[in-house]
Design a protein around this motif. Structure first.
Motif, PDB file in Angstrom:
ATOM      1  N   PHE A  30     107.884 -35.391 -23.447  1.00  0.00           N
ATOM      2  CA  PHE A  30     106.930 -35.859 -22.450  1.00  0.00           C
ATOM      3  C   PHE A  30     107.581 -35.808 -21.070  1.00  0.00           C
ATOM      4  CE2 PHE A  30     105.711 -38.123 -26.370  1.00  0.00           C
ATOM      5  CZ  PHE A  30     104.449 -37.566 -26.521  1.00  0.00           C
ATOM      6  N   PRO A  31     106.909 -35.208 -20.112  1.00  0.00           N
ATOM      7  CA  PRO A  31     107.503 -35.094 -18.775  1.00  0.00           C
ATOM      8  C   PRO A  31     107.617 -36.443 -18.077  1.00  0.00           C
ATOM      9  CG  PRO A  31     105.245 -34.297 -18.765  1.00  0.00           C
ATOM     10  CD  PRO A  31     105.592 -34.613 -20.194  1.00  0.00           C
ATOM     11  N   LYS A  32     108.643 -36.558 -17.266  1.00  0.00           N
ATOM     12  CA  LYS A  32     108.869 -37.763 -16.475  1.00  0.00           C
ATOM     13  C   LYS A  32     108.500 -37.463 -15.017  1.00  0.00           C
ATOM     14  CE  LYS A  32     112.727 -39.342 -19.364  1.00  0.00           C
ATOM     15  NZ  LYS A  32     111.874 -39.563 -20.453  1.00  0.00           N
ATOM     16  N   HIS A  33     107.843 -38.403 -14.390  1.00  0.00           N
ATOM     17  CA  HIS A  33     107.469 -38.290 -12.987  1.00  0.00           C
ATOM     18  C   HIS A  33     108.198 -39.410 -12.251  1.00  0.00           C
ATOM     19  CE1 HIS A  33     104.286 -35.648 -14.395  1.00  0.00           C
ATOM     20  NE2 HIS A  33     103.995 -36.591 -15.288  1.00  0.00           N
ATOM     21  N   ILE A  34     108.933 -39.080 -11.200  1.00  0.00           N
ATOM     22  CA  ILE A  34     109.742 -40.075 -10.497  1.00  0.00           C
ATOM     23  C   ILE A  34     109.226 -40.239  -9.075  1.00  0.00           C
ATOM     24  CG2 ILE A  34     112.041 -40.658  -9.657  1.00  0.00           C
ATOM     25  CD1 ILE A  34     113.119 -39.103 -12.105  1.00  0.00           C
ATOM     26  N   LEU A  35     108.880 -41.481  -8.734  1.00  0.00           N
ATOM     27  CA  LEU A  35     108.475 -41.828  -7.382  1.00  0.00           C
ATOM     28  C   LEU A  35     109.629 -42.596  -6.745  1.00  0.00           C
ATOM     29  CD1 LEU A  35     106.222 -41.933  -5.192  1.00  0.00           C
ATOM     30  CD2 LEU A  35     105.620 -44.178  -6.137  1.00  0.00           C
ATOM     31  N   GLU A  36     110.122 -42.078  -5.632  1.00  0.00           N
ATOM     32  CA  GLU A  36     111.202 -42.760  -4.925  1.00  0.00           C
ATOM     33  C   GLU A  36     110.668 -43.312  -3.616  1.00  0.00           C
ATOM     34  OE1 GLU A  36     115.792 -42.215  -3.426  1.00  0.00           O
ATOM     35  OE2 GLU A  36     114.731 -40.471  -4.192  1.00  0.00           O
ATOM     36  N   THR A  37     110.777 -44.643  -3.470  1.00  0.00           N
ATOM     37  CA  THR A  37     110.400 -45.309  -2.223  1.00  0.00           C
ATOM     38  C   THR A  37     111.686 -45.774  -1.548  1.00  0.00           C
ATOM     39  OG1 THR A  37     110.209 -47.545  -3.133  1.00  0.00           O
ATOM     40  CG2 THR A  37     108.268 -46.107  -3.331  1.00  0.00           C
ATOM     41  N   GLU A  38     111.549 -46.450  -0.427  1.00  0.00           N
ATOM     42  CA  GLU A  38     112.736 -46.926   0.285  1.00  0.00           C
ATOM     43  C   GLU A  38     113.583 -47.864  -0.575  1.00  0.00           C
ATOM     44  OE1 GLU A  38     113.914 -49.563   4.225  1.00  0.00           O
ATOM     45  OE2 GLU A  38     111.893 -48.751   4.053  1.00  0.00           O
ATOM     46  N   ASN A  39     112.923 -48.743  -1.337  1.00  0.00           N
ATOM     47  CA  ASN A  39     113.651 -49.771  -2.090  1.00  0.00           C
ATOM     48  C   ASN A  39     113.564 -49.650  -3.603  1.00  0.00           C
ATOM     49  OD1 ASN A  39     114.517 -51.374   0.238  1.00  0.00           O
ATOM     50  ND2 ASN A  39     112.324 -51.717   0.514  1.00  0.00           N
ATOM     51  N   HIS A  40     112.786 -48.693  -4.116  1.00  0.00           N
ATOM     52  CA  HIS A  40     112.583 -48.601  -5.561  1.00  0.00           C
ATOM     53  C   HIS A  40     112.596 -47.157  -6.054  1.00  0.00           C
ATOM     54  CE1 HIS A  40     110.898 -52.539  -4.519  1.00  0.00           C
ATOM     55  NE2 HIS A  40     111.308 -52.885  -5.718  1.00  0.00           N
ATOM     56  N   MET A  41     112.988 -47.013  -7.293  1.00  0.00           N
ATOM     57  CA  MET A  41     112.886 -45.747  -8.003  1.00  0.00           C
ATOM     58  C   MET A  41     112.046 -46.047  -9.238  1.00  0.00           C
ATOM     59  SD  MET A  41     114.101 -42.557  -7.873  1.00  0.00           S
ATOM     60  CE  MET A  41     115.706 -42.552  -7.121  1.00  0.00           C
ATOM     61  N   VAL A  42     110.928 -45.349  -9.384  1.00  0.00           N
ATOM     62  CA  VAL A  42     110.012 -45.604 -10.492  1.00  0.00           C
ATOM     63  C   VAL A  42     109.868 -44.329 -11.314  1.00  0.00           C
ATOM     64  CG1 VAL A  42     107.674 -46.253 -11.145  1.00  0.00           C
ATOM     65  CG2 VAL A  42     108.739 -47.327  -9.162  1.00  0.00           C
ATOM     66  N   GLU A  43     110.163 -44.457 -12.603  1.00  0.00           N
ATOM     67  CA  GLU A  43     110.031 -43.327 -13.523  1.00  0.00           C
ATOM     68  C   GLU A  43     108.814 -43.572 -14.406  1.00  0.00           C
ATOM     69  OE1 GLU A  43     113.516 -41.530 -15.774  1.00  0.00           O
ATOM     70  OE2 GLU A  43     112.428 -42.574 -17.360  1.00  0.00           O
ATOM     71  N   ILE A  44     107.870 -42.636 -14.355  1.00  0.00           N
ATOM     72  CA  ILE A  44     106.637 -42.723 -15.138  1.00  0.00           C
ATOM     73  C   ILE A  44     106.694 -41.654 -16.225  1.00  0.00           C
ATOM     74  CG2 ILE A  44     104.122 -42.476 -15.087  1.00  0.00           C
ATOM     75  CD1 ILE A  44     105.005 -44.824 -13.419  1.00  0.00           C
ATOM     76  N   THR A  45     106.432 -42.044 -17.465  1.00  0.00           N
ATOM     77  CA  THR A  45     106.356 -41.094 -18.576  1.00  0.00           C
ATOM     78  C   THR A  45     105.015 -41.261 -19.270  1.00  0.00           C
ATOM     79  OG1 THR A  45     108.753 -41.287 -18.899  1.00  0.00           O
ATOM     80  CG2 THR A  45     107.490 -40.253 -20.664  1.00  0.00           C
ATOM     81  N   VAL A  46     104.223 -40.191 -19.248  1.00  0.00           N
ATOM     82  CA  VAL A  46     102.913 -40.196 -19.906  1.00  0.00           C
ATOM     83  C   VAL A  46     103.117 -39.668 -21.316  1.00  0.00           C
ATOM     84  CG1 VAL A  46     100.557 -39.338 -19.832  1.00  0.00           C
ATOM     85  CG2 VAL A  46     101.767 -39.835 -17.699  1.00  0.00           C
ATOM     86  N   ARG A  47     102.899 -40.516 -22.303  1.00  0.00           N
ATOM     87  CA  ARG A  47     103.187 -40.178 -23.696  1.00  0.00           C
ATOM     88  C   ARG A  47     101.928 -39.782 -24.474  1.00  0.00           C
ATOM     89  NH1 ARG A  47     108.356 -41.405 -24.446  1.00  0.00           N
ATOM     90  NH2 ARG A  47     109.343 -42.904 -23.064  1.00  0.00           N
ATOM     91  N   CYS A  48     101.125 -38.933 -23.859  1.00  0.00           N
ATOM     92  CA  CYS A  48      99.944 -38.377 -24.509  1.00  0.00           C
ATOM     93  C   CYS A  48     100.032 -36.862 -24.410  1.00  0.00           C
ATOM     94  CB  CYS A  48      98.663 -38.864 -23.825  1.00  0.00           C
ATOM     95  SG  CYS A  48      98.326 -40.613 -24.112  1.00  0.00           S
ATOM     96  N   PRO A  49      99.438 -36.166 -25.360  1.00  0.00           N
ATOM     97  CA  PRO A  49      99.492 -34.697 -25.320  1.00  0.00           C
ATOM     98  C   PRO A  49      98.866 -34.149 -24.047  1.00  0.00           C
ATOM     99  CG  PRO A  49      98.633 -35.461 -27.426  1.00  0.00           C
ATOM    100  CD  PRO A  49      98.720 -36.664 -26.525  1.00  0.00           C
ATOM    101  N   GLU A  50      99.435 -33.061 -23.567  1.00  0.00           N
ATOM    102  CA  GLU A  50      98.885 -32.393 -22.393  1.00  0.00           C
ATOM    103  C   GLU A  50      97.439 -32.015 -22.680  1.00  0.00           C
ATOM    104  OE1 GLU A  50      99.750 -28.528 -19.604  1.00  0.00           O
ATOM    105  OE2 GLU A  50     101.394 -29.410 -20.729  1.00  0.00           O
ATOM    106  N   GLY A  51      96.596 -32.180 -21.701  1.00  0.00           N
ATOM    107  CA  GLY A  51      95.184 -31.880 -21.886  1.00  0.00           C
ATOM    108  C   GLY A  51      94.334 -33.128 -22.023  1.00  0.00           C
ATOM    109  N   ASN A  52      94.948 -34.264 -22.412  1.00  0.00           N
ATOM    110  CA  ASN A  52      94.209 -35.523 -22.465  1.00  0.00           C
ATOM    111  C   ASN A  52      93.866 -35.948 -21.035  1.00  0.00           C
ATOM    112  OD1 ASN A  52      94.860 -35.448 -25.176  1.00  0.00           O
ATOM    113  ND2 ASN A  52      95.387 -37.614 -25.276  1.00  0.00           N
ATOM    114  N   VAL A  53      92.633 -36.325 -20.801  1.00  0.00           N
ATOM    115  CA  VAL A  53      92.234 -36.759 -19.467  1.00  0.00           C
ATOM    116  C   VAL A  53      92.770 -38.157 -19.188  1.00  0.00           C
ATOM    117  CG1 VAL A  53      90.281 -37.263 -17.953  1.00  0.00           C
ATOM    118  CG2 VAL A  53      90.206 -35.293 -19.482  1.00  0.00           C
ATOM    119  N   THR A  54      92.630 -39.056 -20.140  1.00  0.00           N
ATOM    120  CA  THR A  54      93.130 -40.417 -19.986  1.00  0.00           C
ATOM    121  C   THR A  54      94.277 -40.644 -20.967  1.00  0.00           C
ATOM    122  OG1 THR A  54      91.612 -41.340 -21.619  1.00  0.00           O
ATOM    123  CG2 THR A  54      90.854 -41.269 -19.326  1.00  0.00           C
TER     124      THR A  54
END
Length: 126
Positions: free
Chosen positions: A23-47
């Protein structure tokens, strides 16, 4: 027999670890935080209701791991999910939102409790 059991155990463990990396990881870096988001659903799922959040406070090193879901607008029928908005996570009475800005480059981390905004930080997707 012990060797066979060890080999099977190693095989199963490596399969689980490889699946976790699938599952791909998406990383948002702000001034004070690093947030790693992992969507654990098969590609193609809308929600997806199996999204993980790992936040790191860059100032003090504190980490927070949560489970959540994707957020979307609804289409004209009022039911079908349409445009992707971001992710929602809950920690007790506190909600963590990671918003997409629509350009694929910027995002926003927002933390709320009882309709009060505690934190808003814009950042860049890595």
């Amino acid at each position: 027999m012990k060797t066979l059991a060890s080999i099977v155990t190693l095989f199963l463990l490596s399969t689980v670890l490889l699946a976790a990396d699938a599952f791909p990881k998406h990383i948002l870096e702000t001034e004070n935080h690093m947030v790693e988001i992992t969507v654990r659903c098969p590609e193609g799922n809308v929600t997806c209701e199996r999204v993980s959040y790992k936040g790191i406070n860059k100032k003090n090193g504190a980490t927070l791991e949560l489970r959540g879901e994707t957020m979307h607008t609804t289409c004209g029928d009022g039911v079908t999910p349409c445009r992707f908005l971001g992710y929602r996570f809950r920690n007790g009475k506190t909600y963590y939102f990671v918003w997409e800005d629509g350009d694929g480059e910027k995002g926003t981390l927002e933390v709320r409790t009882d309709r009060q905004v505690l934190l808003t930080e814009r950042g860049t997707w890595k």
